[in-house]
Design a protein around this motif. Sequence first.
Motif, PDB file in Angstrom:
ATOM      1  N   VAL A 243       0.844  -1.207   0.000  1.00  0.00           N
ATOM      2  CA  VAL A 243       0.000   0.000   0.000  1.00  0.00           C
ATOM      3  C   VAL A 243       0.875   1.251   0.000  1.00  0.00           C
ATOM      4  CG1 VAL A 243      -1.759   1.284   1.263  1.00  0.00           C
ATOM      5  CG2 VAL A 243      -1.873  -1.209   1.171  1.00  0.00           C
ATOM      6  N   ARG A 268      -4.982   4.280 -12.772  1.00  0.00           N
ATOM      7  CA  ARG A 268      -6.331   4.084 -12.255  1.00  0.00           C
ATOM      8  C   ARG A 268      -6.413   2.802 -11.423  1.00  0.00           C
ATOM      9  NH1 ARG A 268     -10.440   5.706 -17.263  1.00  0.00           N
ATOM     10  NH2 ARG A 268      -9.513   7.751 -17.715  1.00  0.00           N
ATOM     11  N   ASP A 269      -5.727   1.767 -11.871  1.00  0.00           N
ATOM     12  CA  ASP A 269      -5.722   0.515 -11.108  1.00  0.00           C
ATOM     13  C   ASP A 269      -5.031   0.697  -9.761  1.00  0.00           C
ATOM     14  OD1 ASP A 269      -7.030  -0.671 -13.204  1.00  0.00           O
ATOM     15  OD2 ASP A 269      -5.220  -1.571 -14.073  1.00  0.00           O
ATOM     16  N   LYS A 272      -7.361   2.613  -7.459  1.00  0.00           N
ATOM     17  CA  LYS A 272      -8.429   1.743  -6.942  1.00  0.00           C
ATOM     18  C   LYS A 272      -7.889   0.805  -5.863  1.00  0.00           C
ATOM     19  CE  LYS A 272     -12.144  -1.332  -8.427  1.00  0.00           C
ATOM     20  NZ  LYS A 272     -11.950  -2.266  -7.325  1.00  0.00           N
ATOM     21  N   THR A 273      -6.669   0.343  -6.020  1.00  0.00           N
ATOM     22  CA  THR A 273      -6.063  -0.533  -5.012  1.00  0.00           C
ATOM     23  C   THR A 273      -5.930   0.188  -3.675  1.00  0.00           C
ATOM     24  OG1 THR A 273      -4.837  -1.737  -6.712  1.00  0.00           O
ATOM     25  CG2 THR A 273      -4.025  -1.889  -4.455  1.00  0.00           C
ATOM     26  N   SER A 275      -7.694   2.869  -2.628  1.00  0.00           N
ATOM     27  CA  SER A 275      -9.017   3.153  -2.060  1.00  0.00           C
ATOM     28  C   SER A 275      -9.654   1.893  -1.484  1.00  0.00           C
ATOM     29  CB  SER A 275      -9.923   3.769  -3.125  1.00  0.00           C
ATOM     30  OG  SER A 275     -10.138   2.860  -4.191  1.00  0.00           O
ATOM     31  N   ASP A 276      -9.462   0.747  -2.141  1.00  0.00           N
ATOM     32  CA  ASP A 276     -10.028  -0.502  -1.621  1.00  0.00           C
ATOM     33  C   ASP A 276      -9.417  -0.852  -0.262  1.00  0.00           C
ATOM     34  OD1 ASP A 276     -11.613  -0.737  -3.828  1.00  0.00           O
ATOM     35  OD2 ASP A 276     -10.317  -2.173  -4.871  1.00  0.00           O
ATOM     36  N   TYR A 277      -8.119  -0.593  -0.099  1.00  0.00           N
ATOM     37  CA  TYR A 277      -7.488  -0.905   1.190  1.00  0.00           C
ATOM     38  C   TYR A 277      -8.092  -0.067   2.305  1.00  0.00           C
ATOM     39  CZ  TYR A 277      -4.230  -0.736   5.054  1.00  0.00           C
ATOM     40  OH  TYR A 277      -3.691  -0.751   6.313  1.00  0.00           O
ATOM     41  N   TYR A 279     -10.976   1.372   2.506  1.00  0.00           N
ATOM     42  CA  TYR A 279     -12.360   1.010   2.800  1.00  0.00           C
ATOM     43  C   TYR A 279     -12.470  -0.363   3.455  1.00  0.00           C
ATOM     44  CZ  TYR A 279     -14.690   4.984   0.666  1.00  0.00           C
ATOM     45  OH  TYR A 279     -15.162   6.250   0.404  1.00  0.00           O
ATOM     46  N   SER A 280     -11.391  -1.143   3.424  1.00  0.00           N
ATOM     47  CA  SER A 280     -11.402  -2.446   4.083  1.00  0.00           C
ATOM     48  C   SER A 280     -11.066  -2.356   5.565  1.00  0.00           C
ATOM     49  CB  SER A 280     -10.399  -3.384   3.391  1.00  0.00           C
ATOM     50  OG  SER A 280      -9.054  -2.947   3.619  1.00  0.00           O
ATOM     51  N   THR A 360     -13.961  10.133  -3.086  1.00  0.00           N
ATOM     52  CA  THR A 360     -13.529   8.739  -2.984  1.00  0.00           C
ATOM     53  C   THR A 360     -13.185   8.362  -1.555  1.00  0.00           C
ATOM     54  OG1 THR A 360     -12.682   8.734  -5.249  1.00  0.00           O
ATOM     55  CG2 THR A 360     -11.831   7.057  -3.766  1.00  0.00           C
ATOM     56  N   CYS A 364     -14.139   6.735   4.059  1.00  0.00           N
ATOM     57  CA  CYS A 364     -13.209   5.994   4.908  1.00  0.00           C
ATOM     58  C   CYS A 364     -12.508   6.906   5.906  1.00  0.00           C
ATOM     59  CB  CYS A 364     -12.176   5.262   4.053  1.00  0.00           C
ATOM     60  SG  CYS A 364     -11.085   6.337   3.116  1.00  0.00           S
TER      61      CYS A 364
END
Length: 529
Positions: A243, A268-269, A272-273, A275-277, A279-280, A360, A364
Amino acid sequence: MNSHVITPGPYRATKLWNEVTRLFRSGMPLKKHRQNFRHHASCFTASAAVDWLHQLLRSNSNFGPDVTRQQTVQLLKKFLKNHVIEDVKGRWGTEDLEDSNSLYRFPSTSPQKPIPRLAPASSSIRKRPSLRDKDGFFRFRSLKKLEKETQENVDPALQTGEENHPAGEQQMQRRELTVEDEQDIWRDITLTHLQRILGLASLEEVLNQRSVNPHNIIHNMTKVNKHGVVTLDDKTNDLPHWVLSAMKSLANWPKYDSAQPSYPGFERDVFKTVSDYFYSLPQPLLTYELYELFINVLGLLQSHCERVAIEALQLCTLLLPPTSRRKLQLLMRMMSRISQNVDMPQLHPAIGTRTLMVHTFSGCVLGSAEECDLDELLATRLVSFLLDHQQSILSVPDYLLSAISDHVQYLRTAQVPIDTGFNVDSSDVVSIAVPVFAFCRQISGAEFEQQKQASSRKAMEDLLEILLTDQNISEKDRRKKLKQFQKQYPDIYSHRCPASDRENKTDNKPKIKPALLNIKKTKAFSIRN
């Protein structure tokens, strides 16, 4: 449209909801529409409601200009679910609303959410002595109260000149500070400053003070690197390496590691990686426990209170666990770098980079344990302000660090009275108080104008007094300056020098004949003479 700022206090989110519903019901234009060969009076289309409510939220200081149209649609869905509005057939209770020409209306009654009453503090709960209490730290009994010996910044021991005290009287002794004592000092002084900034009578309304861990405050203020970012003792609680690598790649774009893959849409990928972390994570970075506190700070996000809001957020973020504060610092630094990077490719086809960053990551950063109807709007408002002032807000306040350090050092060397063993009245106690620091208080525009006029008049009166009494000014300059002052400030001049006094001064003043009048006129020279 009459709207007002919801000031800090308990249940601020509920008050904001009631304020928005009131403004929407009182201001939304109603018209006669035709649908399916039927006429419906006093209704509106969903698209018209989105247009009007979007403009209202953007212009309202409680929410700000970062509110998007999609967020407005989400709020209207919550209005439909909570029966603030209904369709023309009287249906409500779901979030089945789209940005379309569907017709809606206001119900005959739209009850606002009730604001719970605060339960009175139980007298059975015994409060632990605190540095902020009147009879707090270093509380000792004595035979009688010290007479005027607890003046501000004065050590009572320095005022006692007697070397030998009679039996039965108090003696002076240094009180050793324990680790727990110092932790209480860090917590209590920080919360005292925060309470004064928010202008609240008590923080109990917006913060469970039992959840405030003094270890977090001490760690966040003392264990930082040269960039001001918190360092962790246990590295296992830090951001994962992958991260951190992804965040550095986006923050330094396009100067990323050449060993990383590169293809169209790679950034972009990576985004997204990241932001996903975030939000997890099990809870938002500002934690559920401090949600109500940060919601109340939103009441200070006005143009004339910007400095106060920054100081309040500085103190609030010091209460976070060090792991959450570090993640928040690194996230905000990355968001700021990306928003200002003109070389960063467009990450969304329809949304600007800064707006994308705010919307975005707002979810979180701030959120409540129980879903709140205004969570998304309030989080957007706060994250937008954090992004604009992240360097100031997430830095250690030097004035607070100095105040705490000085107070701890003073208490370590202070001489305090101790009990000699006699039975005395419990009301006769002496305490060493925490130093008081004053902060700006928000005032209205009318108060500001009144204070400005009063201060200006006082300054002019002082200037006039100097002109009248200063012996270093010559009489010629004095008369000239007084004449100018009288012309520019006639009311102040007439109040200080009434007309009767000026006439008396003029009558009593001796008249001086001009020197030329005393010269005798000589006869003109003539050839005849």
